[in-house]
Design a protein around this motif. Structure first.
Motif, PDB file in Angstrom:
ATOM      1  N   ASP A   1       0.858  -1.227   0.107  1.00  0.00           N
ATOM      2  CA  ASP A   1      -0.008   0.141  -0.045  1.00  0.00           C
ATOM      3  C   ASP A   1       0.952   1.369  -0.114  1.00  0.00           C
TER       4      ASP A   1
ATOM      5  N   VAL B   1       0.000   2.570  -6.273  1.00  0.00           N
ATOM      6  CA  VAL B   1      -1.104   3.395  -6.584  1.00  0.00           C
ATOM      7  C   VAL B   1      -1.877   3.000  -7.759  1.00  0.00           C
ATOM      8  N   LYS B   2      -3.119   2.229  -7.418  1.00  0.00           N
ATOM      9  CA  LYS B   2      -4.191   1.636  -8.354  1.00  0.00           C
ATOM     10  C   LYS B   2      -5.031   2.850  -8.813  1.00  0.00           C
ATOM     11  N   ILE B   3      -5.198   3.073 -10.001  1.00  0.00           N
ATOM     12  CA  ILE B   3      -6.019   3.913 -10.619  1.00  0.00           C
ATOM     13  C   ILE B   3      -7.024   3.323 -11.690  1.00  0.00           C
TER      14      ILE B   3
END
Length: 299
Positions: free
Chosen positions: A293, A297-299
């Motif tokens: 985490d 970063v997931k977008i």
């Protein structure tokens, strides 16, 4: 004209003169300042042009010309190079997941060590890990790297002498107190016994440029990033085959080590890695890596 009218007329003239003088002064100052800033920027650009190696990926050199001033019109890679089918082995989602876990678990055990066993490493192993590093991608396929392997004890002694002399100055004069403090938990000091203890020393040089068959300069685009990627693959290969390494960046040693190893002026030392098996008494700091985490970063 009465006295009052003359006084008003004189005051208006004085105001006009003062205003005009201030305006002219402002315009002259603005032009002078602009000229001075342009001259200053020109000197800065000239220094950057002189100091920045060609092909380092800097913005000033993204679209360079050759040394003769003529645009580069031909590539070192022939334009008619054929494209061949690429068909890697296709794996199921379960296989991909399993292999990703296994590789992570292997690489998660990688640690930097400073104590090496003197056991020799087979030459073929060194050849294979360097060939693996050479599979890295590079800007315009320039492959801007040279890997120098040192196993000769006398040459390792000479390398250690150069590094320790510069490191002593680095710790005493060049590095900030905060920098030195940040390194204390890792036990780093000017003495570098691992350079002579490890069975092999690998020095990674970055080629800022090379030459084509017609003796014209060949630009190496994004050479710093390319060499960094190759170094990452190299470390992974070292870990995969069961060896260990220390990633060392010897400050202010580039020219001396380049001369010692008879490397050309278009090469710059980026990394010095002792490679081998860990000494039986090796210890490492009990460090913890950032969590997923914290780094994704997931977008």
């Amino acid at each position: 004209m009465n006295l009052i009218s003359m006084s008003i007329w004189t005051l208006e003239n004085h105001c006009f003169i003062v205003y005009t003088t201030l305006l002219v002064t402002f315009v002259v100052f603005t032009l002078f300042h602009k000229k001075r800033m342009e001259s200053h920027q020109h000197r800065i650009n000239a220094k950057v042009e002189k100091l920045t190696p060609i092909g380092t990926g800097g913005r000033e050199r993204d679209f360079p010309d050759d040394s003769d001033g003529d645009p580069i019109l031909t590539s070192a890679i022939p334009e008619d190079t054929p494209h061949i089918p690429y068909k890697p082995l296709r794996r199921s989602d379960d296989e991909v997941l399993q292999r990703s876990r296994e590789y992570y678990e292997l690489m998660a055990k990688r640690r930097t060590v400073r104590m090496f066993s003197p056991e020799p490493i087979p030459d073929e192993v060194l050849d294979n890990i360097i060939m693996t590093a050479g599979t890295a991608p590079s800007g315009a396929h320039t492959e801007p790297w040279t890997f120098v392997v040192v196993q000769d004890p006398k040459v390792k002694e000479a390398i250690r002498a150069i590094v320790e002399e510069e490191e002593d100055l680095n710790y005493r004069k060049r590095m900030s107190r905060q920098w030195v403090a940040d390194l204390r938990p890792f036990g780093t000091q000017p003495p570098k016994p691992y350079i002579t203890d490890a069975p092999a020393i690998l020095l990674v040089f970055r080629q800022t440029h090379s030459w084509k068959a017609d003796n014209k300069k060949r630009m190496h685009y994004y050479s710093e990033v390319s060499v960094a990627i190759a170094a990452g693959i190299l470390l992974a290969a070292i870990q995969y085959c069961g060896l260990v390494a220390l990633t060392s960046t010897p400050l202010n040693c580039n020219s001396k080590l380049r001369d010692l190893l008879a490397r050309p002026l278009n090469e710059r030392l980026e990394l010095l890695l002792p490679i081998g098996r860990p000494h039986q008494d090796t210890t490492v700091p009990d460090l913890h890596r950032k969590t997923l985490d914290e780094i994704m970063v997931k977008i």
